[in-house]
Design an enzyme around this catalytic site. Structure first.
Site, PDB file in Angstrom:
ATOM      1  N   HIS A  13       0.831  -1.209   0.000  1.00 21.47           N
ATOM      2  CA  HIS A  13       0.000   0.000   0.000  1.00 21.47           C
ATOM      3  C   HIS A  13       0.864   1.256   0.000  1.00 21.47           C
ATOM      4  CE1 HIS A  13      -3.475   2.570   1.332  1.00 21.47           C
ATOM      5  NE2 HIS A  13      -2.467   3.287   1.809  1.00 21.47           N
ATOM      6  N   GLU A  14       1.827   1.328   0.910  1.00 21.69           N
ATOM      7  CA  GLU A  14       2.632   2.553   1.017  1.00 21.69           C
ATOM      8  C   GLU A  14       3.447   2.781  -0.247  1.00 21.69           C
ATOM      9  OE1 GLU A  14       1.756   4.533   3.156  1.00 21.69           O
ATOM     10  OE2 GLU A  14       0.737   3.213   4.564  1.00 21.69           O
ATOM     11  N   HIS A  42       1.469   4.350  -3.009  1.00 25.23           N
ATOM     12  CA  HIS A  42       1.434   5.817  -3.058  1.00 25.23           C
ATOM     13  C   HIS A  42       2.593   6.355  -3.904  1.00 25.23           C
ATOM     14  CE1 HIS A  42      -1.861   6.494  -0.351  1.00 25.23           C
ATOM     15  NE2 HIS A  42      -1.291   5.876   0.654  1.00 25.23           N
ATOM     16  N   GLU A  86      -5.560   6.459  -2.003  1.00 26.17           N
ATOM     17  CA  GLU A  86      -5.579   5.389  -0.986  1.00 26.17           C
ATOM     18  C   GLU A  86      -5.974   4.049  -1.604  1.00 26.17           C
ATOM     19  OE1 GLU A  86      -4.254   5.589   1.799  1.00 26.17           O
ATOM     20  OE2 GLU A  86      -4.017   7.751   1.818  1.00 26.17           O
ATOM     21  N   HIS A  94      -9.509   7.407   3.488  1.00 26.24           N
ATOM     22  CA  HIS A  94      -9.416   5.940   3.538  1.00 26.24           C
ATOM     23  C   HIS A  94     -10.782   5.291   3.302  1.00 26.24           C
ATOM     24  CE1 HIS A  94      -5.728   7.292   5.566  1.00 26.24           C
ATOM     25  NE2 HIS A  94      -5.206   6.291   4.877  1.00 26.24           N
TER      26      HIS A  94
HETATM   27 ZN   LIG Z   1      -2.340   5.249   2.349  1.00 32.17          ZN
END
Ligand SMILES: [Zn+2]
Length: 534
Positions: free
Chosen positions: A341-342, A345, A367, A431
Protein backbone atom coordinates in the site's frame (compact mmCIF):
# COMPACT_ATOMS: atom_id res chain seq x y z
CA UNK A 1 21.39 -14.93 -27.18
CA UNK A 2 18.71 -13.30 -25.13
CA UNK A 3 16.14 -16.01 -24.34
CA UNK A 4 13.37 -13.42 -23.90
CA UNK A 5 13.85 -12.06 -27.40
CA UNK A 6 13.73 -15.57 -28.80
CA UNK A 7 10.54 -16.37 -26.93
CA UNK A 8 8.94 -13.17 -28.21
CA UNK A 9 9.76 -14.05 -31.80
CA UNK A 10 8.26 -17.52 -31.43
CA UNK A 11 5.09 -16.08 -30.02
CA UNK A 12 4.82 -13.70 -32.96
CA UNK A 13 5.22 -16.50 -35.48
CA UNK A 14 2.67 -18.67 -33.76
CA UNK A 15 0.10 -15.91 -33.90
CA UNK A 16 0.96 -14.99 -37.47
CA UNK A 17 0.33 -18.54 -38.62
CA UNK A 18 -3.26 -18.45 -37.51
CA UNK A 19 -4.19 -14.90 -38.43
CA UNK A 20 -4.25 -12.83 -41.58
CA UNK A 21 -1.82 -12.83 -44.54
CA UNK A 22 -0.83 -9.27 -43.56
CA UNK A 23 0.39 -10.56 -40.25
CA UNK A 24 2.36 -13.35 -41.94
CA UNK A 25 4.07 -10.83 -44.21
CA UNK A 26 4.91 -8.66 -41.31
CA UNK A 27 6.28 -11.57 -39.33
CA UNK A 28 8.57 -12.63 -42.15
CA UNK A 29 9.83 -9.12 -42.83
CA UNK A 30 13.44 -8.58 -41.76
CA UNK A 31 12.62 -5.58 -39.59
CA UNK A 32 11.64 -5.76 -35.92
CA UNK A 33 8.65 -8.04 -36.27
CA UNK A 34 7.16 -7.19 -32.90
CA UNK A 35 6.68 -3.65 -34.12
CA UNK A 36 4.55 -4.50 -37.12
CA UNK A 37 2.58 -7.54 -36.03
CA UNK A 38 -0.61 -6.91 -34.12
CA UNK A 39 0.05 -9.78 -31.71
CA UNK A 40 0.10 -8.94 -28.02
CA UNK A 41 3.74 -8.24 -27.11
CA UNK A 42 5.26 -9.47 -23.84
CA UNK A 43 4.04 -7.70 -20.70
CA UNK A 44 7.46 -6.22 -19.91
CA UNK A 45 8.59 -4.96 -23.30
CA UNK A 46 10.42 -1.64 -23.07
CA UNK A 47 10.65 0.00 -26.50
CA UNK A 48 14.06 0.46 -28.13
CA UNK A 49 15.80 3.83 -28.39
CA UNK A 50 14.47 4.44 -31.88
CA UNK A 51 10.87 3.87 -30.80
CA UNK A 52 11.39 6.09 -27.79
CA UNK A 53 12.63 8.97 -29.90
CA UNK A 54 9.81 8.39 -32.40
CA UNK A 55 7.34 8.69 -29.51
CA UNK A 56 8.76 12.10 -28.61
CA UNK A 57 8.44 13.25 -32.24
CA UNK A 58 4.86 11.96 -32.38
CA UNK A 59 3.92 13.57 -29.06
CA UNK A 60 5.48 16.93 -29.98
CA UNK A 61 3.59 16.95 -33.28
CA UNK A 62 0.38 15.99 -31.48
CA UNK A 63 0.71 18.82 -28.98
CA UNK A 64 1.32 21.30 -31.80
CA UNK A 65 -1.66 20.03 -33.75
CA UNK A 66 -4.02 19.86 -30.78
CA UNK A 67 -3.09 23.08 -28.97
CA UNK A 68 -6.77 24.04 -28.96
CA UNK A 69 -7.79 20.80 -27.24
CA UNK A 70 -5.17 21.16 -24.50
CA UNK A 71 -6.07 24.86 -24.01
CA UNK A 72 -2.60 26.10 -24.91
CA UNK A 73 -2.21 29.86 -25.33
CA UNK A 74 0.61 31.62 -27.16
CA UNK A 75 2.42 32.51 -23.91
CA UNK A 76 2.66 28.86 -22.92
CA UNK A 77 5.35 26.25 -23.43
CA UNK A 78 5.41 22.52 -22.91
CA UNK A 79 8.52 20.70 -21.68
CA UNK A 80 8.85 16.93 -21.72
CA UNK A 81 9.43 16.00 -18.06
CA UNK A 82 8.98 12.26 -18.03
CA UNK A 83 8.87 9.41 -20.48
CA UNK A 84 8.11 5.92 -19.26
CA UNK A 85 7.05 2.61 -20.74
CA UNK A 86 4.17 0.52 -19.49
CA UNK A 87 2.71 -2.91 -20.20
CA UNK A 88 3.17 -4.24 -23.75
CA UNK A 89 5.62 -1.37 -24.36
CA UNK A 90 2.97 1.38 -24.50
CA UNK A 91 4.70 4.73 -23.92
CA UNK A 92 3.60 7.63 -21.70
CA UNK A 93 5.09 11.10 -22.11
CA UNK A 94 4.34 13.73 -19.49
CA UNK A 95 4.75 17.41 -20.39
CA UNK A 96 4.85 20.23 -17.85
CA UNK A 97 3.46 23.61 -18.87
CA UNK A 98 4.74 27.13 -18.24
CA UNK A 99 2.80 30.38 -18.69
CA UNK A 100 5.03 33.41 -19.32
CA UNK A 101 7.79 31.37 -17.75
CA UNK A 102 5.85 30.42 -14.59
CA UNK A 103 5.14 26.75 -13.81
CA UNK A 104 1.46 25.85 -14.22
CA UNK A 105 0.14 23.60 -11.42
CA UNK A 106 -2.46 21.37 -13.09
CA UNK A 107 -1.33 22.20 -16.63
CA UNK A 108 0.43 18.91 -17.33
CA UNK A 109 -0.42 16.95 -20.44
CA UNK A 110 0.14 13.19 -20.84
CA UNK A 111 0.43 11.73 -24.34
CA UNK A 112 0.21 7.94 -24.68
CA UNK A 113 1.64 6.24 -27.76
CA UNK A 114 1.88 2.68 -28.96
CA UNK A 115 5.06 0.67 -28.52
CA UNK A 116 6.51 1.85 -31.81
CA UNK A 117 5.96 5.45 -30.78
CA UNK A 118 3.87 6.06 -33.87
CA UNK A 119 0.22 6.06 -32.89
CA UNK A 120 -1.29 8.24 -30.21
CA UNK A 121 -3.53 6.32 -27.80
CA UNK A 122 -4.73 9.31 -25.84
CA UNK A 123 -3.95 12.90 -24.89
CA UNK A 124 -5.02 13.97 -21.41
CA UNK A 125 -4.81 17.29 -19.65
CA UNK A 126 -6.29 18.28 -16.31
CA UNK A 127 -6.55 21.94 -17.25
CA UNK A 128 -10.15 23.12 -17.58
CA UNK A 129 -9.80 26.74 -18.71
CA UNK A 130 -7.45 28.97 -20.66
CA UNK A 131 -4.97 31.00 -18.62
CA UNK A 132 -5.25 34.77 -18.90
CA UNK A 133 -3.82 35.88 -15.55
CA UNK A 134 -1.62 38.91 -14.94
CA UNK A 135 1.74 37.70 -13.60
CA UNK A 136 2.40 40.65 -11.28
CA UNK A 137 2.08 39.61 -7.65
CA UNK A 138 0.41 41.97 -5.19
CA UNK A 139 1.35 39.85 -2.16
CA UNK A 140 5.02 39.49 -1.28
CA UNK A 141 6.74 36.15 -0.79
CA UNK A 142 7.30 36.64 2.95
CA UNK A 143 3.59 37.25 3.56
CA UNK A 144 2.72 34.14 1.56
CA UNK A 145 5.26 32.13 3.56
CA UNK A 146 3.73 33.31 6.84
CA UNK A 147 0.22 32.38 5.66
CA UNK A 148 1.42 28.92 4.63
CA UNK A 149 3.36 28.39 7.87
CA UNK A 150 0.18 28.95 9.89
CA UNK A 151 -1.46 25.93 8.23
CA UNK A 152 0.52 23.41 10.29
CA UNK A 153 0.65 23.19 14.10
CA UNK A 154 4.24 21.91 13.98
CA UNK A 155 6.62 23.51 11.47
CA UNK A 156 10.20 22.45 10.84
CA UNK A 157 11.00 24.27 7.60
CA UNK A 158 9.27 26.58 5.13
CA UNK A 159 10.66 26.51 1.59
CA UNK A 160 11.16 29.65 -0.46
CA UNK A 161 7.79 30.55 -2.04
CA UNK A 162 7.57 29.95 -5.78
CA UNK A 163 5.32 31.99 -8.04
CA UNK A 164 3.10 29.70 -10.15
CA UNK A 165 -0.20 29.59 -11.99
CA UNK A 166 -2.70 27.40 -10.13
CA UNK A 167 -4.86 25.83 -12.83
CA UNK A 168 -6.68 22.79 -11.47
CA UNK A 169 -10.00 24.65 -11.39
CA UNK A 170 -12.03 26.52 -13.98
CA UNK A 171 -10.51 29.79 -12.68
CA UNK A 172 -6.72 29.74 -13.06
CA UNK A 173 -4.98 32.03 -10.56
CA UNK A 174 -1.57 33.53 -9.93
CA UNK A 175 -0.38 31.97 -6.66
CA UNK A 176 2.60 31.45 -4.40
CA UNK A 177 3.32 27.76 -3.88
CA UNK A 178 4.87 27.26 -0.44
CA UNK A 179 6.04 23.85 0.82
CA UNK A 180 5.88 23.54 4.60
CA UNK A 181 7.61 20.62 6.33
CA UNK A 182 6.31 19.66 9.75
CA UNK A 183 3.43 17.73 11.26
CA UNK A 184 -0.31 17.75 11.76
CA UNK A 185 -1.79 16.59 15.07
CA UNK A 186 -1.67 12.99 13.78
CA UNK A 187 1.17 12.57 11.31
CA UNK A 188 4.17 14.12 9.60
CA UNK A 189 3.34 16.56 6.82
CA UNK A 190 4.90 17.94 3.65
CA UNK A 191 2.19 20.45 2.86
CA UNK A 192 2.02 22.34 -0.45
CA UNK A 193 0.04 25.54 0.14
CA UNK A 194 -1.12 27.78 -2.72
CA UNK A 195 -1.57 31.39 -1.59
CA UNK A 196 -3.43 33.77 -3.93
CA UNK A 197 -0.81 36.26 -5.14
CA UNK A 198 -3.43 38.99 -5.55
CA UNK A 199 -5.44 38.84 -2.33
CA UNK A 200 -3.38 36.60 0.00
CA UNK A 201 -6.13 34.00 0.53
CA UNK A 202 -5.48 30.27 0.41
CA UNK A 203 -6.43 28.83 -2.97
CA UNK A 204 -5.64 25.18 -2.40
CA UNK A 205 -3.33 22.79 -0.58
CA UNK A 206 -2.24 19.18 -0.70
CA UNK A 207 -0.03 16.97 1.42
CA UNK A 208 2.71 14.71 0.07
CA UNK A 209 2.25 12.58 3.18
CA UNK A 210 -0.34 9.85 2.88
CA UNK A 211 -0.78 8.34 6.29
CA UNK A 212 -3.27 5.96 7.74
CA UNK A 213 -2.58 2.36 7.01
CA UNK A 214 -0.67 0.75 9.43
CA UNK A 215 0.69 -2.33 10.28
CA UNK A 216 8.53 -9.87 10.12
CA UNK A 217 7.60 -12.01 11.18
CA UNK A 218 4.91 -12.11 8.48
CA UNK A 219 6.64 -13.88 5.62
CA UNK A 220 8.03 -17.05 7.16
CA UNK A 221 11.47 -18.06 8.34
CA UNK A 222 13.89 -17.91 6.86
CA UNK A 223 13.03 -15.75 3.81
CA UNK A 224 15.46 -14.66 1.14
CA UNK A 225 15.90 -10.92 0.72
CA UNK A 226 18.24 -9.03 -1.57
CA UNK A 227 20.92 -7.18 0.44
CA UNK A 228 24.49 -6.11 -0.29
CA UNK A 229 27.96 -6.45 1.18
CA UNK A 230 30.77 -8.95 1.60
CA UNK A 231 33.29 -10.15 4.16
CA UNK A 232 32.22 -8.72 7.50
CA UNK A 233 30.31 -5.71 6.21
CA UNK A 234 26.70 -6.00 5.06
CA UNK A 235 23.82 -3.58 4.52
CA UNK A 236 20.04 -3.82 4.05
CA UNK A 237 20.49 -2.14 0.68
CA UNK A 238 19.10 -3.77 -2.45
CA UNK A 239 21.54 -2.74 -5.16
CA UNK A 240 19.53 -4.63 -7.80
CA UNK A 241 16.54 -2.32 -7.24
CA UNK A 242 18.19 1.12 -7.10
CA UNK A 243 16.98 3.24 -4.18
CA UNK A 244 15.52 0.39 -2.11
CA UNK A 245 17.00 0.07 1.35
CA UNK A 246 15.70 -0.17 4.93
CA UNK A 247 16.67 1.24 8.30
CA UNK A 248 15.46 3.22 11.29
CA UNK A 249 13.71 6.54 11.70
CA UNK A 250 16.94 8.54 11.41
CA UNK A 251 17.26 7.40 7.80
CA UNK A 252 20.40 5.32 8.33
CA UNK A 253 20.27 1.93 6.65
CA UNK A 254 20.73 -1.06 8.94
CA UNK A 255 24.14 -2.73 8.65
CA UNK A 256 25.70 -5.85 10.11
CA UNK A 257 28.78 -8.00 10.21
CA UNK A 258 27.00 -10.88 8.48
CA UNK A 259 24.14 -11.29 6.02
CA UNK A 260 21.67 -12.60 8.58
CA UNK A 261 18.95 -10.14 9.64
CA UNK A 262 16.31 -9.97 12.34
CA UNK A 263 15.11 -12.57 14.83
CA UNK A 264 11.56 -13.28 13.70
CA UNK A 265 9.99 -11.33 16.54
CA UNK A 266 7.06 -8.99 15.98
CA UNK A 267 8.69 -6.20 17.97
CA UNK A 268 12.19 -6.42 16.50
CA UNK A 269 12.91 -3.56 14.09
CA UNK A 270 15.49 -5.34 11.98
CA UNK A 271 12.89 -8.06 11.49
CA UNK A 272 10.45 -5.37 10.37
CA UNK A 273 12.99 -4.37 7.72
CA UNK A 274 13.20 -8.00 6.57
CA UNK A 275 9.45 -7.94 5.97
CA UNK A 276 9.50 -4.49 4.38
CA UNK A 277 12.28 -5.44 1.97
CA UNK A 278 10.71 -8.81 1.18
CA UNK A 279 7.36 -7.22 0.33
CA UNK A 280 8.90 -4.33 -1.63
CA UNK A 281 10.99 -6.77 -3.66
CA UNK A 282 7.91 -8.88 -4.48
CA UNK A 283 6.03 -5.69 -5.45
CA UNK A 284 8.86 -4.59 -7.75
CA UNK A 285 8.86 -8.01 -9.43
CA UNK A 286 5.06 -7.93 -9.75
CA UNK A 287 5.24 -4.51 -11.40
CA UNK A 288 7.68 -5.84 -13.96
CA UNK A 289 6.22 -9.26 -14.69
CA UNK A 290 2.51 -8.51 -14.42
CA UNK A 291 2.18 -4.80 -15.19
CA UNK A 292 5.20 -4.15 -17.45
CA UNK A 293 6.47 -1.32 -15.22
CA UNK A 294 10.17 -0.80 -14.57
CA UNK A 295 10.46 -0.08 -10.83
CA UNK A 296 8.29 1.93 -8.49
CA UNK A 297 8.93 5.17 -10.41
CA UNK A 298 8.52 3.59 -13.86
CA UNK A 299 12.12 4.26 -14.83
CA UNK A 300 14.04 1.73 -12.79
CA UNK A 301 14.02 3.42 -9.39
CA UNK A 302 12.75 2.61 -5.89
CA UNK A 303 12.52 4.50 -2.58
CA UNK A 304 13.85 3.74 0.93
CA UNK A 305 11.84 2.32 3.84
CA UNK A 306 12.09 3.31 7.50
CA UNK A 307 10.77 1.26 10.43
CA UNK A 308 10.23 2.02 14.11
CA UNK A 309 7.78 4.90 13.66
CA UNK A 310 6.29 5.62 17.08
CA UNK A 311 2.68 5.51 15.93
CA UNK A 312 -0.17 3.11 15.16
CA UNK A 313 0.28 3.96 11.51
CA UNK A 314 2.41 3.84 8.38
CA UNK A 315 2.90 6.42 5.69
CA UNK A 316 4.48 7.59 2.45
CA UNK A 317 5.86 11.14 2.68
CA UNK A 318 6.72 11.82 -0.94
CA UNK A 319 10.22 10.37 -0.78
CA UNK A 320 10.24 7.34 1.55
CA UNK A 321 7.91 4.92 3.34
CA UNK A 322 7.71 4.74 7.13
CA UNK A 323 6.19 1.99 9.26
CA UNK A 324 4.92 2.02 12.86
CA UNK A 325 3.27 -0.69 14.95
CA UNK A 326 -0.11 -2.01 16.10
CA UNK A 327 -1.94 -0.54 19.10
CA UNK A 328 -1.09 -3.58 21.23
CA UNK A 329 2.60 -2.90 20.47
CA UNK A 330 3.15 -6.56 19.61
CA UNK A 331 3.68 -6.28 15.83
CA UNK A 332 5.36 -3.89 13.42
CA UNK A 333 3.14 -2.54 10.62
CA UNK A 334 5.04 -4.30 7.83
CA UNK A 335 2.81 -7.09 6.44
CA UNK A 336 2.85 -7.38 2.65
CA UNK A 337 -0.39 -5.52 1.97
CA UNK A 338 0.62 -2.54 4.11
CA UNK A 339 4.10 -2.31 2.55
CA UNK A 340 2.47 -2.76 -0.87
CA UNK A 341 0.00 0.00 0.00
CA UNK A 342 2.63 2.55 1.02
CA UNK A 343 4.74 1.91 -2.08
CA UNK A 344 1.48 2.14 -4.04
CA UNK A 345 1.43 5.82 -3.06
CA UNK A 346 4.90 6.11 -4.61
CA UNK A 347 3.59 4.55 -7.83
CA UNK A 348 0.62 6.94 -7.82
CA UNK A 349 2.89 9.95 -7.31
CA UNK A 350 5.19 8.95 -10.17
CA UNK A 351 2.44 8.14 -12.69
CA UNK A 352 1.04 10.52 -15.29
CA UNK A 353 1.10 14.11 -14.07
CA UNK A 354 2.28 13.12 -10.60
CA UNK A 355 0.08 13.86 -7.62
CA UNK A 356 -3.63 13.66 -8.25
CA UNK A 357 -4.33 17.14 -6.93
CA UNK A 358 -6.09 18.18 -3.74
CA UNK A 359 -9.31 17.02 -2.14
CA UNK A 360 -10.78 13.81 -0.77
CA UNK A 361 -11.94 12.34 -4.08
CA UNK A 362 -8.39 12.36 -5.43
CA UNK A 363 -7.17 11.32 -1.97
CA UNK A 364 -9.55 8.36 -1.91
CA UNK A 365 -8.37 7.22 -5.34
CA UNK A 366 -4.79 7.53 -4.06
CA UNK A 367 -5.58 5.39 -0.99
CA UNK A 368 -7.37 2.85 -3.15
CA UNK A 369 -4.32 2.71 -5.40
CA UNK A 370 -2.32 1.64 -2.35
CA UNK A 371 -4.82 -1.09 -1.52
CA UNK A 372 -4.87 -2.33 -5.14
CA UNK A 373 -1.08 -2.61 -5.22
CA UNK A 374 -1.13 -4.37 -1.85
CA UNK A 375 -3.60 -6.96 -3.17
CA UNK A 376 -1.62 -7.36 -6.41
CA UNK A 377 1.60 -7.93 -4.44
CA UNK A 378 -0.03 -10.56 -2.21
CA UNK A 379 -1.41 -12.37 -5.25
CA UNK A 380 1.96 -12.27 -7.00
CA UNK A 381 3.77 -13.62 -3.92
CA UNK A 382 1.01 -16.23 -3.55
CA UNK A 383 2.03 -17.37 -0.09
CA UNK A 384 0.40 -20.39 1.58
CA UNK A 385 -2.45 -20.10 4.10
CA UNK A 386 0.01 -20.60 6.96
CA UNK A 387 1.67 -17.26 6.14
CA UNK A 388 -0.09 -14.36 4.36
CA UNK A 389 -2.23 -15.81 1.57
CA UNK A 390 -3.54 -13.57 -1.23
CA UNK A 391 -6.76 -11.77 -0.39
CA UNK A 392 -8.58 -8.49 -0.80
CA UNK A 393 -8.44 -7.45 2.84
CA UNK A 394 -6.02 -4.78 4.04
CA UNK A 395 -3.90 -5.11 7.15
CA UNK A 396 -5.51 -8.19 8.71
CA UNK A 397 -2.15 -9.66 9.83
CA UNK A 398 -0.97 -6.65 11.79
CA UNK A 399 -4.37 -6.22 13.47
CA UNK A 400 -3.58 -2.55 13.67
CA UNK A 401 -6.20 -1.37 16.09
CA UNK A 402 -7.39 -4.72 17.43
CA UNK A 403 -10.32 -4.90 15.00
CA UNK A 404 -8.75 -7.12 12.33
CA UNK A 405 -8.42 -5.76 8.79
CA UNK A 406 -8.77 -2.00 8.28
CA UNK A 407 -10.34 -2.24 4.81
CA UNK A 408 -12.34 -4.74 2.78
CA UNK A 409 -12.18 -4.43 -1.00
CA UNK A 410 -15.05 -6.77 -1.95
CA UNK A 411 -17.41 -5.25 0.61
CA UNK A 412 -16.07 -1.91 1.88
CA UNK A 413 -19.21 -1.40 3.96
CA UNK A 414 -18.08 -4.25 6.24
CA UNK A 415 -15.71 -1.66 7.69
CA UNK A 416 -18.20 1.21 7.47
CA UNK A 417 -16.92 2.54 4.12
CA UNK A 418 -19.02 3.30 1.04
CA UNK A 419 -19.34 0.42 -1.46
CA UNK A 420 -20.14 2.73 -4.35
CA UNK A 421 -19.67 6.25 -5.66
CA UNK A 422 -22.00 9.07 -4.64
CA UNK A 423 -21.85 12.84 -4.49
CA UNK A 424 -20.68 12.60 -0.88
CA UNK A 425 -17.33 10.99 -1.82
CA UNK A 426 -15.52 14.37 -2.18
CA UNK A 427 -16.33 15.04 1.48
CA UNK A 428 -15.59 11.52 2.77
CA UNK A 429 -12.41 10.73 4.73
CA UNK A 430 -9.79 9.49 2.24
CA UNK A 431 -9.42 5.94 3.54
CA UNK A 432 -13.19 5.45 3.48
CA UNK A 433 -13.35 7.15 0.07
CA UNK A 434 -11.13 4.34 -1.24
CA UNK A 435 -14.21 2.09 -1.10
CA UNK A 436 -15.77 2.57 -4.55
CA UNK A 437 -12.58 2.03 -6.55
CA UNK A 438 -11.47 -0.87 -4.34
CA UNK A 439 -14.87 -2.47 -4.97
CA UNK A 440 -14.53 -1.76 -8.72
CA UNK A 441 -11.14 -3.49 -8.75
CA UNK A 442 -12.55 -6.58 -7.04
CA UNK A 443 -15.52 -6.79 -9.42
CA UNK A 444 -13.20 -6.38 -12.41
CA UNK A 445 -10.72 -8.99 -11.13
CA UNK A 446 -13.06 -11.56 -9.62
CA UNK A 447 -16.64 -10.72 -10.54
CA UNK A 448 -19.65 -11.09 -8.28
CA UNK A 449 -19.49 -14.84 -7.57
CA UNK A 450 -15.91 -16.11 -7.93
CA UNK A 451 -15.07 -19.72 -7.10
CA UNK A 452 -13.32 -20.03 -3.75
CA UNK A 453 -13.42 -16.30 -3.07
CA UNK A 454 -15.94 -14.01 -1.39
CA UNK A 455 -19.04 -12.92 -3.31
CA UNK A 456 -19.46 -9.21 -4.00
CA UNK A 457 -22.61 -7.28 -4.77
CA UNK A 458 -23.33 -4.41 -7.17
CA UNK A 459 -25.03 -1.06 -6.54
CA UNK A 460 -26.58 -0.78 -10.00
CA UNK A 461 -26.83 -2.56 -13.35
CA UNK A 462 -26.63 -6.32 -13.93
CA UNK A 463 -26.34 -8.24 -10.66
CA UNK A 464 -23.93 -10.83 -12.05
CA UNK A 465 -20.47 -9.85 -13.34
CA UNK A 466 -17.60 -12.06 -14.52
CA UNK A 467 -14.06 -11.08 -13.57
CA UNK A 468 -11.08 -11.00 -15.96
CA UNK A 469 -8.49 -12.01 -13.33
CA UNK A 470 -6.28 -9.84 -11.15
CA UNK A 471 -3.33 -9.76 -13.56
CA UNK A 472 -5.31 -8.21 -16.41
CA UNK A 473 -7.19 -5.94 -14.02
CA UNK A 474 -3.91 -4.71 -12.56
CA UNK A 475 -2.40 -4.13 -16.00
CA UNK A 476 -5.42 -2.09 -17.04
CA UNK A 477 -5.41 -0.14 -13.79
CA UNK A 478 -1.70 0.70 -14.12
CA UNK A 479 -2.11 1.79 -17.74
CA UNK A 480 -4.97 4.09 -16.75
CA UNK A 481 -2.88 5.53 -13.93
CA UNK A 482 -0.13 6.33 -16.42
CA UNK A 483 -2.46 8.90 -18.04
CA UNK A 484 -3.55 10.49 -14.74
CA UNK A 485 -4.00 14.27 -14.59
CA UNK A 486 -5.03 16.49 -11.67
CA UNK A 487 -7.60 16.69 -10.30
CA UNK A 488 -8.02 12.92 -10.52
CA UNK A 489 -11.65 11.82 -10.27
CA UNK A 490 -13.68 8.62 -10.53
CA UNK A 491 -15.10 9.79 -13.87
CA UNK A 492 -11.58 10.30 -15.25
CA UNK A 493 -10.39 6.99 -13.79
CA UNK A 494 -13.25 5.28 -15.66
CA UNK A 495 -12.41 6.95 -18.98
CA UNK A 496 -8.69 6.23 -18.53
CA UNK A 497 -9.11 2.55 -17.66
CA UNK A 498 -11.59 1.94 -20.48
CA UNK A 499 -9.10 3.50 -22.93
CA UNK A 500 -6.30 1.48 -21.34
CA UNK A 501 -8.22 -1.79 -21.77
CA UNK A 502 -8.70 -1.02 -25.45
CA UNK A 503 -4.99 -0.20 -25.94
CA UNK A 504 -3.76 -3.26 -24.05
CA UNK A 505 -6.26 -5.78 -25.41
CA UNK A 506 -7.17 -4.48 -28.87
CA UNK A 507 -8.29 -7.78 -30.35
CA UNK A 508 -11.62 -8.05 -28.53
CA UNK A 509 -14.07 -6.32 -26.28
CA UNK A 510 -14.17 -8.63 -23.26
CA UNK A 511 -11.76 -6.51 -21.21
CA UNK A 512 -13.18 -3.14 -22.28
CA UNK A 513 -16.71 -4.23 -21.47
CA UNK A 514 -15.69 -5.76 -18.13
CA UNK A 515 -14.04 -2.47 -17.12
CA UNK A 516 -17.19 -0.54 -18.04
CA UNK A 517 -19.52 -2.98 -16.29
CA UNK A 518 -17.51 -2.90 -13.05
CA UNK A 519 -17.50 0.92 -12.98
CA UNK A 520 -21.24 1.07 -13.69
CA UNK A 521 -21.80 -1.45 -10.88
CA UNK A 522 -20.17 0.95 -8.37
CA UNK A 523 -22.22 3.92 -9.63
CA UNK A 524 -19.58 5.50 -11.85
CA UNK A 525 -21.45 5.87 -15.18
CA UNK A 526 -20.02 6.54 -18.64
CA UNK A 527 -19.26 10.15 -19.56
CA UNK A 528 -18.66 11.77 -22.94
CA UNK A 529 -15.43 10.83 -24.64
CA UNK A 530 -15.47 7.22 -23.45
CA UNK A 531 -13.87 4.74 -25.84
CA UNK A 532 -16.38 2.39 -27.42
CA UNK A 533 -15.97 -1.23 -28.41
CA UNK A 534 -15.99 -2.64 -31.03
ZN1 LIG B 1 -2.34 5.25 2.35
Amino acid sequence: MNPKVKLGAMAVLAVAAMTTPTAVNAATAPADTTRTVSAEPPVFAPPDAESRSRAVTTANATLAARSEAVLKGQNEKFTLSKSIAGAHGLQYLTYTRTYRGLPVHGGDVVVATDRAGELVGSVSSGQQARITVDVTSKVDAATAAATARAQLPVVETVATPKLVVHATTTTPKLAWEVVVNGATAEAPSVLHVFVDALDGSIVDSYDDVHAGTGNSYYNGNPVTIQTSGSGSSYSMTDTTRPGLRCGGQNGATYTGTDDSWGNGSGTNLETACVDALYAAQKEWDMLRNWLGRNGFNGSGGAFPARVGLSAVNAYWNGSYTSFGRNSANTRQATPMDVVGHEYGHAIFQTSGSGGGGSGNESGGLNESTGDIFGALTEHYANQPATLDPPDYLVGEEVNLTGAGEIRNMYNPSAKGHPNCYSSSIPSTQVHAAAGPQNHWFYLLSEGTNPVGKPASSVCSGPTSLTGIGIQKAGRIYMAGLNTKTAPWTHAKARRATVAAAKSLFPSGCVEVNAVKAAWSAVNVPATSGEVSCP
